[in-house]
Write a protein that holds these residues in place. Structure first.
Motif, PDB file in Angstrom:
ATOM      1  N   PRO A 142       0.805  -1.223   0.000  1.00 36.61           N
ATOM      2  CA  PRO A 142       0.000   0.000   0.000  1.00 36.61           C
ATOM      3  C   PRO A 142       0.839   1.275   0.000  1.00 36.61           C
ATOM      4  N   ALA A 143       2.023   1.233   0.612  1.00 37.81           N
ATOM      5  CA  ALA A 143       2.871   2.432   0.621  1.00 37.81           C
ATOM      6  C   ALA A 143       3.338   2.765  -0.799  1.00 37.81           C
ATOM      7  N   ARG A 144       3.620   1.754  -1.583  1.00 31.08           N
ATOM      8  CA  ARG A 144       4.054   1.989  -2.967  1.00 31.08           C
ATOM      9  C   ARG A 144       2.911   2.549  -3.805  1.00 31.08           C
ATOM     10  N   VAL A 145       1.724   2.023  -3.597  1.00 30.29           N
ATOM     11  CA  VAL A 145       0.550   2.533  -4.309  1.00 30.29           C
ATOM     12  C   VAL A 145       0.296   3.988  -3.929  1.00 30.29           C
ATOM     13  N   GLN A 146       0.401   4.292  -2.648  1.00 25.84           N
ATOM     14  CA  GLN A 146       0.144   5.664  -2.191  1.00 25.84           C
ATOM     15  C   GLN A 146       1.185   6.642  -2.726  1.00 25.84           C
ATOM     16  N   PHE A 162       1.922  15.197  -6.278  1.00 25.55           N
ATOM     17  CA  PHE A 162       2.479  16.497  -5.897  1.00 25.55           C
ATOM     18  C   PHE A 162       3.529  16.365  -4.798  1.00 25.55           C
ATOM     19  N   GLY A 163       3.885  15.154  -4.425  1.00 28.94           N
ATOM     20  CA  GLY A 163       4.864  14.924  -3.357  1.00 28.94           C
ATOM     21  C   GLY A 163       5.976  14.013  -3.857  1.00 28.94           C
ATOM     22  N   ASN A 164       6.185  12.944  -3.125  1.00 23.27           N
ATOM     23  CA  ASN A 164       7.227  11.966  -3.450  1.00 23.27           C
ATOM     24  C   ASN A 164       6.663  10.928  -4.424  1.00 23.27           C
ATOM     25  N   TRP A 165       6.453  11.357  -5.671  1.00 21.88           N
ATOM     26  CA  TRP A 165       5.766  10.527  -6.660  1.00 21.88           C
ATOM     27  C   TRP A 165       6.645   9.402  -7.168  1.00 21.88           C
ATOM     28  N   PRO A 194       6.437   6.914 -10.229  1.00 27.22           N
ATOM     29  CA  PRO A 194       5.674   6.630 -11.446  1.00 27.22           C
ATOM     30  C   PRO A 194       5.740   5.171 -11.913  1.00 27.22           C
ATOM     31  N   SER A 195       6.436   4.301 -11.192  1.00 23.83           N
ATOM     32  CA  SER A 195       6.651   2.935 -11.682  1.00 23.83           C
ATOM     33  C   SER A 195       5.348   2.155 -11.880  1.00 23.83           C
ATOM     34  N   LEU A 196       4.340   2.419 -11.069  1.00 18.13           N
ATOM     35  CA  LEU A 196       3.091   1.671 -11.225  1.00 18.13           C
ATOM     36  C   LEU A 196       2.316   2.096 -12.470  1.00 18.13           C
ATOM     37  N   ALA A 197       2.688   3.207 -13.072  1.00 17.67           N
ATOM     38  CA  ALA A 197       2.069   3.588 -14.348  1.00 17.67           C
ATOM     39  C   ALA A 197       2.364   2.528 -15.406  1.00 17.67           C
ATOM     40  N   PHE A 198       3.537   1.919 -15.326  1.00 15.46           N
ATOM     41  CA  PHE A 198       3.876   0.851 -16.263  1.00 15.46           C
ATOM     42  C   PHE A 198       3.035  -0.396 -16.003  1.00 15.46           C
ATOM     43  N   VAL A 199       2.764  -0.666 -14.731  1.00 15.28           N
ATOM     44  CA  VAL A 199       1.888  -1.789 -14.380  1.00 15.28           C
ATOM     45  C   VAL A 199       0.492  -1.551 -14.952  1.00 15.28           C
ATOM     46  N   LEU A 200      -0.030  -0.353 -14.743  1.00 16.43           N
ATOM     47  CA  LEU A 200      -1.359  -0.016 -15.265  1.00 16.43           C
ATOM     48  C   LEU A 200      -1.375  -0.048 -16.792  1.00 16.43           C
ATOM     49  N   GLY A 201      -0.310   0.467 -17.409  1.00 10.04           N
ATOM     50  CA  GLY A 201      -0.215   0.426 -18.871  1.00 10.04           C
ATOM     51  C   GLY A 201      -0.190  -0.995 -19.393  1.00 10.04           C
ATOM     52  N   GLY A 202       0.547  -1.871 -18.710  1.00  8.42           N
ATOM     53  CA  GLY A 202       0.574  -3.284 -19.100  1.00  8.42           C
ATOM     54  C   GLY A 202      -0.783  -3.933 -18.950  1.00  8.42           C
ATOM     55  N   ALA A 203      -1.501  -3.597 -17.876  1.00  9.49           N
ATOM     56  CA  ALA A 203      -2.839  -4.159 -17.656  1.00  9.49           C
ATOM     57  C   ALA A 203      -3.810  -3.695 -18.737  1.00  9.49           C
ATOM     58  N   VAL A 204      -3.741  -2.423 -19.091  1.00  6.96           N
ATOM     59  CA  VAL A 204      -4.617  -1.898 -20.139  1.00  6.96           C
ATOM     60  C   VAL A 204      -4.288  -2.569 -21.479  1.00  6.96           C
ATOM     61  N   SER A 205      -3.014  -2.783 -21.759  1.00  7.92           N
ATOM     62  CA  SER A 205      -2.618  -3.442 -23.009  1.00  7.92           C
ATOM     63  C   SER A 205      -3.154  -4.865 -23.089  1.00  7.92           C
ATOM     64  N   VAL A 206      -3.010  -5.607 -22.001  1.00  9.95           N
ATOM     65  CA  VAL A 206      -3.508  -6.989 -21.973  1.00  9.95           C
ATOM     66  C   VAL A 206      -5.026  -7.007 -22.116  1.00  9.95           C
TER      67      VAL A 206
END
Length: 148
Positions: free
Chosen positions: A30-34, A40-43, A45-57
């Motif tokens: 959950p800390a990684r997701v948050q 606007f803070g300590n962003w 972006p690595s999970l954007a790739f997870v989401l992009g992969g999910a959308v592609s599949v």
């Protein structure tokens, strides 16, 4: 082999692959997701790739389903037909987003995290989230079933 056993086996295999992917991608943390949601803070972006992969599949799966006459283990596809953007959709999306942002879980990773939480000290947070999620689902079903 019995068709229901094949369906169960396919669902189990899909769930295991999904859970493994969630675990490997860090979506069970959950800390990684948050930190992903904290743009606007300590962003992170690595999970954007997870989401992009999910959308592609999902995109490939939907396109394949559109070309098939019926699924392998059923007589027809059970796809949603409602395409309206209405109040229940907006409210449900907002509640989902709030739960994801505050708890760091969405339903799939929350369920997958129950087994991980049993082995670590994160059990109370995961159990609380899953209980709240299930209570919300039950409340929705009770209220929604009364609507005309």
């Amino acid at each position: 082999m019995n068709r229901s056993i094949l369906r169960f086996s396919a669902a189990l295999a899909s769930g295991l692959v999904f859970g493994l992917g969630l675990s490997l991608s860090g979506m069970l943390n959950p800390a990684r997701v948050q930190t992903f949601l904290d743009v606007f803070g300590n962003w992170d972006p690595s999970l954007a790739f997870v989401l992009g992969g999910a959308v592609s599949v999902a995109f490939i799966g939907v396109r394949a389903a559109q070309r098939m006459g019926h699924p392998l283990l059923d007589d027809m596809f059970h796809l949603p037909t409602n395409q309206k953007i209405d109040a229940p959709l907006i409210i449900g999306s907002a509640l989902f987003g709030l739960g994801w942002g505050l708890g760091g879980f969405c339903p799939g990773p929350a369920i997958a995290s129950l087994s991980v939480a049993a082995l670590t000290s994160g059990a109370p947070q995961v159990i609380l989230f899953v209980v709240a999620m299930l209570l919300g689902m039950m409340l929705h079903d009770r209220l929604w079933s009364r609507r005309p």
